[in-house]
Design an enzyme around this catalytic site. Sequence first.
Site, short mmCIF file in Angstrom:
data_model
loop_
_atom_site.label_atom_id
_atom_site.label_comp_id
_atom_site.label_asym_id
_atom_site.label_seq_id
_atom_site.Cartn_x
_atom_site.Cartn_y
_atom_site.Cartn_z
N CYS A 2 -114.96 33.07 -7.57
CA CYS A 2 -114.44 33.63 -8.82
C CYS A 2 -113.78 32.54 -9.66
CB CYS A 2 -113.42 34.71 -8.51
SG CYS A 2 -114.04 36.05 -7.48
N ARG A 28 -119.68 28.07 -10.20
CA ARG A 28 -119.01 28.52 -8.98
C ARG A 28 -119.69 29.75 -8.38
NH1 ARG A 28 -113.42 26.68 -8.92
NH2 ARG A 28 -112.77 28.58 -7.87
N TRP A 73 -117.06 37.09 -8.23
CA TRP A 73 -118.05 37.05 -7.14
C TRP A 73 -117.63 38.13 -6.16
CZ3 TRP A 73 -118.23 35.60 -1.81
CH2 TRP A 73 -119.52 35.31 -1.33
N ASN A 97 -108.40 35.73 -8.18
CA ASN A 97 -109.30 35.08 -7.23
C ASN A 97 -108.71 35.24 -5.84
OD1 ASN A 97 -110.71 34.18 -9.43
ND2 ASN A 97 -110.24 32.02 -9.15
N GLY A 98 -109.57 35.40 -4.83
CA GLY A 98 -109.08 35.50 -3.46
C GLY A 98 -109.28 36.89 -2.88
N GLU A 485 -130.26 19.76 6.69
CA GLU A 485 -129.88 19.80 5.29
C GLU A 485 -131.08 20.14 4.40
OE1 GLU A 485 -127.56 19.43 1.77
OE2 GLU A 485 -127.17 19.99 3.85
N LYS A 489 -131.26 23.39 1.91
CA LYS A 489 -131.53 23.29 0.48
C LYS A 489 -132.69 24.21 0.07
CE LYS A 489 -128.30 20.91 -0.77
NZ LYS A 489 -127.61 21.67 0.26
N GLU A 492 -131.57 27.89 0.22
CA GLU A 492 -130.54 28.20 -0.77
C GLU A 492 -131.12 28.53 -2.13
OE1 GLU A 492 -126.36 25.92 -0.25
OE2 GLU A 492 -128.09 24.59 -0.39
N HIS A 508 -139.82 24.19 23.09
CA HIS A 508 -138.93 25.12 23.77
C HIS A 508 -138.74 26.41 22.99
CE1 HIS A 508 -137.88 22.21 26.86
NE2 HIS A 508 -137.73 21.30 25.89
N LYS A 607 -120.21 28.34 -5.46
CA LYS A 607 -120.05 26.90 -5.31
C LYS A 607 -118.84 26.55 -4.45
CE LYS A 607 -120.82 22.55 -6.04
NZ LYS A 607 -121.96 21.92 -5.34
#
Length: 612
Positions: A2, A28, A73, A97-98, A485, A489, A492, A508, A607
């Site tokens: 947020c 964000r 968010w 926010n939070g 990574e 990516k 995402e 395996h 973000k």
Amino acid sequence: MCGIVAAVSPAANIVPVLLEGLRKLEYRGYDSAGIAVLNGAGVQRVRTAGRVAELAAASKGVAAHAGIAHTRWATHGAPSERNAHPHVSGGIAVVHNGIIENHEALRSALSAQGYVFTSDTDTETIAHLVEAELRARPDLFDAVLAATRQLVGAYAIAVIDERQPGKVVVAREGSPLLLGLVEDGAHAGHYAASDASALLQVTRKLIYLENGDIAELTADSLRIADASGAPVERPVVVSQLSADAVELGQYRHYMQKEIFEQPEALANTLELIGNGGRLQPGIFGADAADLLAGVRSVLILACGTSYHSGVTARYWLESLAGIPCTVEIASEYRYRSSVADPDQLVVAISQSGETADTLAALRHAKDLGHTRTLAICNVPESAIVRECALRFITRAGPEIGVASTKAFTTQLAALFLLTLVVGKLRGRIDEQAEHDQLARLRHLPVAVARVLELEPSIQAWAQNIAHRHHALFLGRGRHWPIALEGALKLKEISYIHAEAYAAGELKHGPLALVDRDMPVIAVAPNDSLLDKLKSNLKEVQARGGELYVFADADSHFPETAQIHVLRLPEHYGDLSPILHVVPLQLLAYHTALAKGTDVDKPRNLAKSVTVE
């Protein structure tokens, strides 16, 4: 996550500043947006589900000298206009926010007092709580202070009251919040935001609030108190960021811009090593020589992409510096019983320096008795940096795209410097080895720039991968976390399901997934494990799998209809992971581009993850 923007100005209509601040915070991640202003007719509120552009359109004609704004968010309640901030109670409007952990108990108590809830959010409890406190104490500052003492959890809030139209009160606990000062000119006044990028349009003079702080902003005054209500002074910081640094420029997306900024970001990060042949511990802080000299092991705490940088560093620290290293997912570390070692170096890695899980894990480590702490971070004024004994600022510049790129490579550069310093202190790296490694580091920006020239070929590969539903990434040794990574990516931003494995694990279990519809992307540098990796890839080939191999120029991979090979310009030894992750970033970017997804703001993600 947020975002908050607030403003009080005697001379200017602050609505354009609020909206532009929200635009700067879009990176964000968010699902709705809203503003509330005081313009002589009470609280005027506009909210929309969707982008800031829709809010701007709905806010045409709105003008005021004081107001608050927010991008949300979703955590409590679905993304919708009814759950969007600001939330109101009587003449009170609040953005937050939070997460308020005791919101259910507060909701029950407030409902019993006659307050009616119109949203599913935890934030609405704050609005009603402040309104209730105002009945006992008419000053907004005092009411907000009394209300925050009843909140459990993390928050950054901004509050306005129609009965006190020239005032905004803000407070923080756990979630970041900063103030902006403009002394004269068209935008003279006081401002607040959850991120410096939102305020660069009007000022670079900032004050970073501490946990528990509460501040009252008027057009010509500012007062700050701590959690007890006692007046405090916080230093004014002149931000090194510029408004131009967060502009898109010639690029199609911020992610593409940030991928291509990596040579410059690495050069800036490595500027401290200069042209000398020696590396000093002082690059990590004035006390680094003493704190690092007695270190017997390293514990790295991080999340997501930063975790992958830590896993890569484990290979460097153990092979080059000869020191044991453990890498923990921050959100797991803080919830298990662990054995503290006072001689262990705890390294917290975070792009924003406000990552809730990493910050909580760091505090948990300190509570266990760890005093040797190091922050590797991109934001010098952040909470994680302030709470560590040592710090290294990566100097990547603002990273707007949700999918981290230049923050990752600069973290790797910082971790390699840490490896060299620790290795020197332990007598594992002699003068010649140090000289050679520093020379490679100085050449690194040029080497990355040459890798970026492969973009057209990678774009062609992306066209073949974009229509797939799954992908498998393989690597060995220090390139296994680079495969991790690469998979992260791709998933995402393209929403293609992707997994990464150490290539030796293929037989395996994961080999069962391989068929002609499952592309397998391999990181294949010419190192000591190359022959082993080639054997693993033959297992894929034998099952009809299609291979996309990122190799070095001298890796001797044959190309066939089933095996596509792209050769990087040069092998780069221990620093090879930094080079090999760049084409994986480009592959993810162009695959997402081919699919038409929202590259910079992928669905469901944020973000700066400032809640648990």
